[in-house]
Structures are given as C-alpha cells and as structure tokens.
Design an enzyme around this catalytic site. Structure first.
Site, PDB file in Angstrom:
ATOM      1  N   HIS A 114      -2.299 -10.083  -0.246  1.00  0.00           N
ATOM      2  CA  HIS A 114      -3.669  -9.560  -0.381  1.00  0.00           C
ATOM      3  C   HIS A 114      -4.190  -9.950  -1.960  1.00  0.00           C
ATOM      4  O   HIS A 114      -5.038  -9.459  -2.714  1.00  0.00           O
ATOM      5  CB  HIS A 114      -3.970  -8.046  -0.576  1.00  0.00           C
ATOM      6  CG  HIS A 114      -3.505  -7.572   1.003  1.00  0.00           C
ATOM      7  ND1 HIS A 114      -3.600  -6.234   1.444  1.00  0.00           N
ATOM      8  CD2 HIS A 114      -3.741  -8.139   2.126  1.00  0.00           C
ATOM      9  CE1 HIS A 114      -3.556  -6.036   2.617  1.00  0.00           C
ATOM     10  NE2 HIS A 114      -3.493  -7.211   3.119  1.00  0.00           N
ATOM     11  N   ASN A 206       8.858   5.948   4.349  1.00  0.00           N
ATOM     12  CA  ASN A 206       7.550   6.110   4.005  1.00  0.00           C
ATOM     13  C   ASN A 206       7.440   7.959   3.443  1.00  0.00           C
ATOM     14  O   ASN A 206       8.288   8.497   3.821  1.00  0.00           O
ATOM     15  CB  ASN A 206       6.530   6.079   4.959  1.00  0.00           C
ATOM     16  CG  ASN A 206       5.068   5.878   4.651  1.00  0.00           C
ATOM     17  OD1 ASN A 206       4.922   5.009   3.306  1.00  0.00           O
ATOM     18  ND2 ASN A 206       4.215   6.549   5.105  1.00  0.00           N
TER      19      ASN A 206
HETATM   20  N1  APR Z   1       6.533   7.410  -1.556  1.00  0.00           N
HETATM   21  C1  APR Z   1       6.622   6.874  -0.240  1.00  0.00           C
HETATM   22  N2  APR Z   1       5.428   6.615   0.406  1.00  0.00           N
HETATM   23  C2  APR Z   1       4.156   7.141  -0.147  1.00  0.00           C
HETATM   24  C3  APR Z   1       4.169   7.891  -1.389  1.00  0.00           C
HETATM   25  C4  APR Z   1       5.154   7.600  -1.924  1.00  0.00           C
HETATM   26  N3  APR Z   1       5.368   8.520  -3.374  1.00  0.00           N
HETATM   27  N4  APR Z   1       2.771   8.056  -1.791  1.00  0.00           N
HETATM   28  C5  APR Z   1       2.277   7.794  -0.799  1.00  0.00           C
HETATM   29  N5  APR Z   1       2.760   7.123   0.218  1.00  0.00           N
HETATM   30  C6  APR Z   1       2.540   6.597   1.523  1.00  0.00           C
HETATM   31  C7  APR Z   1       1.178   7.472   2.349  1.00  0.00           C
HETATM   32  O1  APR Z   1       2.035   8.334   2.996  1.00  0.00           O
HETATM   33  C8  APR Z   1       0.794   6.157   3.049  1.00  0.00           C
HETATM   34  O2  APR Z   1       1.608   6.004   4.202  1.00  0.00           O
HETATM   35  O3  APR Z   1       1.934   5.338   1.187  1.00  0.00           O
HETATM   36  C9  APR Z   1       1.014   4.937   2.148  1.00  0.00           C
HETATM   37  C10 APR Z   1      -0.297   4.496   1.611  1.00  0.00           C
HETATM   38  O4  APR Z   1      -1.299   4.098   2.896  1.00  0.00           O
HETATM   39  P1  APR Z   1      -2.572   3.318   2.016  1.00  0.00           P
HETATM   40  O5  APR Z   1      -3.073   4.192   0.878  1.00  0.00           O
HETATM   41  O6  APR Z   1      -3.277   3.244   3.459  1.00  0.00           O
HETATM   42  O7  APR Z   1      -2.057   2.081   1.544  1.00  0.00           O
HETATM   43  P2  APR Z   1      -1.467   0.930   2.126  1.00  0.00           P
HETATM   44  O8  APR Z   1      -0.893   1.265   3.404  1.00  0.00           O
HETATM   45  O9  APR Z   1      -0.836  -0.195   1.236  1.00  0.00           O
HETATM   46  O10 APR Z   1      -2.882   0.042   2.342  1.00  0.00           O
HETATM   47  C11 APR Z   1      -2.997  -1.287   3.036  1.00  0.00           C
HETATM   48  O11 APR Z   1      -5.507  -1.413   3.010  1.00  0.00           O
HETATM   49  O12 APR Z   1      -7.343  -1.056   1.725  1.00  0.00           O
HETATM   50  C12 APR Z   1      -6.448  -2.112   1.946  1.00  0.00           C
HETATM   51  O13 APR Z   1      -5.829  -4.072   0.914  1.00  0.00           O
HETATM   52  C13 APR Z   1      -5.641  -2.648   0.737  1.00  0.00           C
HETATM   53  O14 APR Z   1      -3.469  -3.313   0.667  1.00  0.00           O
HETATM   54  C14 APR Z   1      -4.197  -2.367   1.166  1.00  0.00           C
HETATM   55  C15 APR Z   1      -4.301  -1.963   2.521  1.00  0.00           C
END
Ligand code: APR
Length: 243
Positions: A114, A206
């Site tokens: 990204h 996760n």
């Molecule tokens: N340890 C492990 N997992 C965690 C923690 C932690 N401390 N804190 C949050 N999480 C998990 C949450 O439970 C969730 O499943 O991380 C995940 C974050 O999910 P999102 O906020 O959706 O982020 P992500 O999956 O990286 O988003 C993917 O979406 O908006 C686009 O480009 C953006 O790269 C991003 C993509």
C-alpha cells in the site's frame, strides 16, 4: 501450531496489518476509534477525494507521517527482524502498513503493497522521491515542476504495489502467517486462501479472529507484542534443535 512441524529452513511469507503497529501508538483503521471511524475514507484515501480537496488529504498524511516518525518499533517488529536474521530459509514480509517500523526494527525483504508515508509521488509525471516532513498542494514536482504532488500511498480503487512478486511468493511459500489485520481489504484478505491452495500451512496471529479466520489452519489470539515474540521464539527453538 500442532499441525505444522517446521524443520527450520522453510520459506515463510508474513503479512502484516495495522495491528502490528498498534502498540507503537499508531492507530488502526477499523477498531473502536480507528482512523476510518473518525475520517471518511472516500474523502481521505481515494484519488477522487485528493482531486476534490488536496490540502485535506495532504494534511491527513502529514499528521500520519509525523506520528510514524515519532513512533518506535515494538517487540513484534523486532521479533520478525530476528526471525528474518536467524531463520534457515527466506522470510518475506508483505505489509499493508505505510509506516517504516519493520525497516527501523532491522527487517530487510519488506514489500509495502500500500506504499509508504516516506515516499512522495508526482500525480502528473509519476516521479518518486523521499517525502518531506510536510507536503502542500502547491509543492512543485522536483522533475516536471507541476503542483499536484501526493504521498506515495495506494488509495482505494488503485492497484497495490509488488503484486506479481507477492502472488509468486504465495505460491512458493511453505508457511503463511498473517499478523494484525482484519482481513477486510483485498487483495491481502485473499492471501491465505492463495497460499493454502498452493500447499502452505496458514497461521493467523491477531488480537481477535479476523473476517477470514476460516482460511487459516491455526489461529493465535493475543496482542502482537506478546503473541509474535512467543511464536518467533517457538520457531527459532525448532530451528536450533534441528541444526
Ligand atoms: N495486536 C494484534 N492485533 C491487533 C492489535 C494488537 N495490539 N490491535 C489491533 N489488532 C487487530 C485488530 O483486531 C484488527 O483485526 O489488527 C486488525 C486491524 O485491522 P484494520 O484496522 O482493518 O487494519 P488493516 O487490516 O491493516 O487494514 C487493511 O485497509 O484502510 C485500508 O490501506 C488500509 O492497509 C489498510 C487496509
């Protein structure tokens, strides 16, 4: 990981998402008070939103760049760098994150599908250069001189970077591990399915089960700064006992 007995030289592909940087103080997107609960992604993370209001978009990414530069890698980033250094086979990190905490923890072999906050891109001529601390709509491109420069971030509706390399790696890897992602954004949300279809063992690490938990052979629930170092320690113990 009861169903997978590593020998210590397997090819590993590790996908990371915002959850691995959460404990470094960088926000996630879809958790409670996540970025997309406070901003409209259509205004902030699309080419159309940038065309409508470049200052709003540049200010948003300037703030994220500032936060990312102030953040420090956490125990999960450091554990993956250790794994890349000490594992007997290749360890490729494919990240959805736009921070550079993997690199600052010492990781090489990191593909930012990204893009990244530290990169700038000219929307007019395609030139790329290291992003300044703050970008403004009137900034001229260093090559073509036109305004319209943007962060080198892949927005919704745009093609992620490095995908040929990623698809190839997913078909070749022995173990696919997904860390800190909700499994809601494609193509990354389909990576476990692709790897599994090619014969890889798939593990999800996760804080909670993701939207694609059913695609994984094993799921380790916990905060990344505990679950990832524990998993890496287990892998390296196998490596050392096999050596
Ligand atoms: N340890 C492990 N997992 C965690 C923690 C932690 N401390 N804190 C949050 N999480 C998990 C949450 O439970 C969730 O499943 O991380 C995940 C974050 O999910 P999102 O906020 O959706 O982020 P992500 O999956 O990286 O988003 C993917 O979406 O908006 C686009 O480009 C953006 O790269 C991003 C993509």
């Amino acid at each position: 990981m009861q169903g997978f007995r590593p020998k210590g030289d397997e090819f590993l592909v590790i996908l990371t998402g915002a959850g691995i940087s959460a404990e470094s103080g960088l926000g996630t997107f879809r958790d409670k008070d996540g970025l997309w609960t406070r901003y409209d992604l259509n205004e902030i993370a699309t080419p159309e939103g940038f065309a409508r209001n470049p200052k709003l978009v540049l200010d948003f990414y300037n703030a994220r760049r500032r936060n990312a530069r102030e953040a420090v890698p956490n125990a999960a980033h450091e554990a993956l760098a250790r794994l890349q250094r000490d594992w007997g086979g290749d360890v490729l990190i494919v990240t959805q994150n736009v921070d550079d905490l993997h690199e600052r923890a010492g990781s090489g072999q990191v593909l930012h599908i990204h893009g990244g906050l530290e990169g700038a891109l000219c929307a007019a001529c395609g030139h790329r250069w290291p992003a300044p601390a703050a970008m403004a709509p009137a900034d001229p491109c260093p090559v073509c001189g036109k305004p319209g420069t943007r962060p080198d971030i892949v927005w919704f509706g745009e093609i992620p970077y490095h995908m040929d390399e990623v698809w190839f790696a997913l078909r070749q890897c022995d173990l696919f591990v997904s860390i800190g992602t909700s499994g809601t954004v494609y193509p990354a949300a389909a990576f476990a399915q692709d790897a599994s279809r090619a014969g890889a063992y798939c593990v999800e690490i996760n804080a909670e089960t993701s939207a694609v938990a059913g695609d994984f052979d094993a799921i380790l629930i916990g905060p990344a700064t505990r679950a990832v170092p524990d998993w890496v320690a287990g892998m390296l113990a196998v490596r050392n006992s096999a050596a």
